[in-house]
Scaffold this active site. Structure first.
Site, PDB file in Angstrom:
ATOM      1  N   LYS A   1     -49.081  10.829 -17.851  1.00  0.00           N
ATOM      2  CA  LYS A   1     -48.072   9.860 -18.319  1.00  0.00           C
ATOM      3  C   LYS A   1     -47.023  10.578 -19.177  1.00  0.00           C
ATOM      4  O   LYS A   1     -45.824  10.306 -19.075  1.00  0.00           O
ATOM      5  CB  LYS A   1     -48.753   8.739 -19.118  1.00  0.00           C
ATOM      6  CG  LYS A   1     -47.808   7.808 -19.867  1.00  0.00           C
ATOM      7  CD  LYS A   1     -47.029   6.946 -18.924  1.00  0.00           C
ATOM      8  CE  LYS A   1     -45.929   6.072 -19.507  1.00  0.00           C
ATOM      9  NZ  LYS A   1     -45.700   5.929 -20.873  1.00  0.00           N
TER      10      LYS A   1
ATOM     11  N   GLU B   1     -38.811  11.951 -16.626  1.00  0.00           N
ATOM     12  CA  GLU B   1     -37.839  10.860 -16.826  1.00  0.00           C
ATOM     13  C   GLU B   1     -36.664  11.337 -17.696  1.00  0.00           C
ATOM     14  O   GLU B   1     -35.501  11.059 -17.387  1.00  0.00           O
ATOM     15  CB  GLU B   1     -38.575   9.691 -17.480  1.00  0.00           C
ATOM     16  CG  GLU B   1     -37.758   8.468 -17.766  1.00  0.00           C
ATOM     17  CD  GLU B   1     -38.625   7.408 -18.465  1.00  0.00           C
ATOM     18  OE1 GLU B   1     -39.761   7.144 -18.007  1.00  0.00           O
ATOM     19  OE2 GLU B   1     -38.164   6.865 -19.486  1.00  0.00           O
TER      20      GLU B   1
ATOM     21  N   SER C   1     -47.118   2.770 -17.384  1.00  0.00           N
ATOM     22  CA  SER C   1     -45.677   2.996 -17.310  1.00  0.00           C
ATOM     23  C   SER C   1     -44.974   1.774 -16.762  1.00  0.00           C
ATOM     24  O   SER C   1     -45.540   1.012 -15.991  1.00  0.00           O
ATOM     25  CB  SER C   1     -45.422   4.190 -16.392  1.00  0.00           C
ATOM     26  OG  SER C   1     -44.050   4.319 -16.160  1.00  0.00           O
TER      27      SER C   1
ATOM     28  N   HIS D   1     -44.806  12.525 -16.896  1.00  0.00           N
ATOM     29  CA  HIS D   1     -43.949  11.528 -16.238  1.00  0.00           C
ATOM     30  C   HIS D   1     -42.750  11.231 -17.138  1.00  0.00           C
ATOM     31  O   HIS D   1     -41.608  11.198 -16.686  1.00  0.00           O
ATOM     32  CB  HIS D   1     -44.778  10.270 -15.961  1.00  0.00           C
ATOM     33  CG  HIS D   1     -43.966   9.025 -15.768  1.00  0.00           C
ATOM     34  ND1 HIS D   1     -43.398   8.348 -16.820  1.00  0.00           N
ATOM     35  CD2 HIS D   1     -43.604   8.357 -14.659  1.00  0.00           C
ATOM     36  CE1 HIS D   1     -42.728   7.313 -16.353  1.00  0.00           C
ATOM     37  NE2 HIS D   1     -42.842   7.295 -15.050  1.00  0.00           N
ATOM     38  N   ASN D   2     -42.988  11.035 -18.424  1.00  0.00           N
ATOM     39  CA  ASN D   2     -41.883  10.737 -19.338  1.00  0.00           C
ATOM     40  C   ASN D   2     -40.955  11.940 -19.493  1.00  0.00           C
ATOM     41  O   ASN D   2     -39.745  11.778 -19.606  1.00  0.00           O
ATOM     42  CB  ASN D   2     -42.418  10.317 -20.715  1.00  0.00           C
ATOM     43  CG  ASN D   2     -42.957   8.897 -20.701  1.00  0.00           C
ATOM     44  OD1 ASN D   2     -43.370   8.394 -19.659  1.00  0.00           O
ATOM     45  ND2 ASN D   2     -42.968   8.256 -21.845  1.00  0.00           N
TER      46      ASN D   2
END
Ligand code: ATR
Length: 473
Positions: free
Chosen positions: A184, A191, A130, A187-188
């Site tokens: 990941k 976001e 990231s 995480h996105n």
């Protein structure tokens, strides 16, 4: 070949090239390869002086350049390209060698590839990287899946090139097979939610409090000194204070209001549906992007009546600004909590032993969602590794308790004024759903039993029950 490389990077587009340079700048000898050799030559011409690179034109030369066990990092497009590159290199590798996929792979693909390569004695490490192109060069956050043994070999390299926060590396082993790419992906998703919440806060401050973009930039700068301190708040203030050079208008007013997406938010929501994880704020953020691009629908809806007009007053605007700060903070805590819940659900489904303190630890630096409050989340996870929810932690519970009236005020104001706030509203609904003593799910069970004899459980005794309903004609 006299120089043996510590690691090889194949795929030298922006991310791959910057990662290779990052390894080289940290003293590693890096073999570099790309399907189209001109990219390899361009890297050598422009950046060859930054460290020790071993350029290779053929797959065989590339593999031969690597020390054993070989560490071969793939930085190509996710999907078919990644499979093609694995198929090209795997036959050239030997037992104990490692293929690291640092691309944005779907975690299910990573699970499939890991299993297939394990059967051939090759370690397959799916690593979520990231931080975009800047992070790849200067210190990303690295979420690593695959075997613990493979991570032990890679750890010194990854932990030296990753971002660091208070001296701690933003790279960790998350869990086996697809766990790194899964985390990941979430995480996105977080976001997406974080960005949408900030965008809604801006929209409310603009439309309800009637502040200008430049004034809102100042509000965000002030917020960035408090508990909302984060990379996203910081860049939002920069974007809002930017003036378009051609027209002299605020930049945000000349940008077409249809949001793009590369797909990781969509993957998060699709996967959440499969796992039964209620990531409603992330889902609303993803749908909000989709809705913004529905131009025909927007044209059809545009003439319809909106909310009430309430005249502006400066004191009300200031009070509202403070309420929006509270609503934003509370909604943000919910969005992160939903992401953690989803990771917990996946850990159970896929047998991953995830250290949540370590996950939040590596999100504090290098990645887009880096934020001051991750320090506190990390402490909460470290103090209570089995923490069910952030809201089960007294300090967060206290903050949300203090924020809940203004949070409701903001969502109600948005509804009254006709300003869309889907992510704020979803976060608040989630909070109210989970804190309810009784949910109308009981009525749903009655409906299901009525039309489909699906049975229901009772509050006062064990077992499955069915009522013989007298169906009206
Ligand atoms: P980034 O996001 O970093 O810009 P990307 O679009 O994800 O990059 O991936 C582009 C890289 O994948 C390029 O290195 C590309 O190789 P070419 O320079 O030869 O185009 C590589 N790539 C894409 N498909 C590939 C394939 N089937 N085999 C090998 N490499 C491939």
């Amino acid at each position: 070949m006299n120089t043996r490389a510590h690691i090889g990077v194949t795929g030298l587009a922006v991310m791959g090239r910057n990662l290779a340079r990052n390894f080289a700048r940290h003293g590693y000898t890096v073999a570099v390869h790309n399907r189209t050799a001109s990219r390899t030559r361009a890297l050598m011409d422009e950046f060859g002086h930054e460290g020790t690179f071993v350029p290779a034109e053929t797959a065989r030369d590339f593999v031969d350049a690597l020390q054993r066990p070989r560490r071969l990092m793939i930085m190509v497009q996710a999907g078919a390209a990644t499979d093609a590159v694995i198929d090209e290199f795997a036959p050239l590798l030997e037992s104990g060698d490692m293929i690291i996929d640092g691309g944005n792979a779907h975690f299910a693909d990573t699970r499939r590839r890991e299993k297939a390569l394990r059967a051939r004695g090759i370690h397959f490490v799916g690593a979520g990287v990231s931080g975009g192109e800047e992070g790849a060069l200067n210190g990303p956050s690295i979420m690593v899946g695959g075997s613990k043994d493979a991570y032990a070999v890679l750890a010194p390299m990854f932990e030296s090139i990753s971002a660091h926060v208070h001296g701690e590396a933003c790279s960790t082993h998350i869990g086996s097979d697809g766990a790194g790419h899964f985390v990941k992906m979430v995480h996105n998703g977080i976001e997406y939610a974080d960005m949408q919440l900030i965008a809604e806060a801006y929209d409310l401050l603009r439309q309800v409090a009637q502040y200008s973009p430049a004034e809102i930039a100042e509000i965000f700068r002030a917020w960035n000194k408090g508990r909302l301190n984060s990379y996203l708040i910081e860049i939002t203030a920069e974007v809002l204070s930017h003036t378009d050079a051609d027209t002299g208008r605020p930049f945000v007013d000349v940008v077409a209001d249809a949001a793009g997406q590369k797909g990781t938010g969509r993957w998060t929501v699709q996967t959440a549906l499969d796992l039964g994880s209620p990531v409603t704020t992330i889902a609303q953020a993803t749908f909000a992007r989709a809705a913004s691009g529905q131009s025909a629908l927007r044209t059809a809806y545009r003439p319809l009546p909106g909310g009430m007009h309430i005249p502006k007053s400066r004191s009300k605007a200031e009070r509202f600004t403070s309420q929006v700060e509270q609503a934003l903070y509370a909604s943000k805590v919910i969005a992160y909590d939903q992401g953690f819940t989803m990771i917990q659900d996946a850990a159970l489904a896929y047998g991953w032993d995830i250290d949540f303190g370590a996950v939040t630890g590596i999100w504090r630096g290098g990645c887009i969602i880096r934020a001051a409050f991750l320090d506190r989340i990390r402490t909460a996870h470290k103090d209570a590794p089995d923490l069910v929810s952030l809201l089960a932690e007294p300090a967060f519970a206290e903050e949300i308790t203090a924020a809940q009236v203004p949070w409701r005020e903001v969502v109600a104001t948005a509804a009254r004024r006709g300003v869309p706030a889907p992510a704020f509203a979803a976060a608040l609904s989630y909070y109210d759903t989970l804190r309810a003593d009784r949910l109308p799910a009981a009525l749903l069970q009655g409906q299901r039993d009525y039309f489909g004899a699906h049975t229901y459980r009772r509050t006062d005794r064990q077992g499955a029950f069915h009522t013989h309903w007298a169906h009206p004609d």
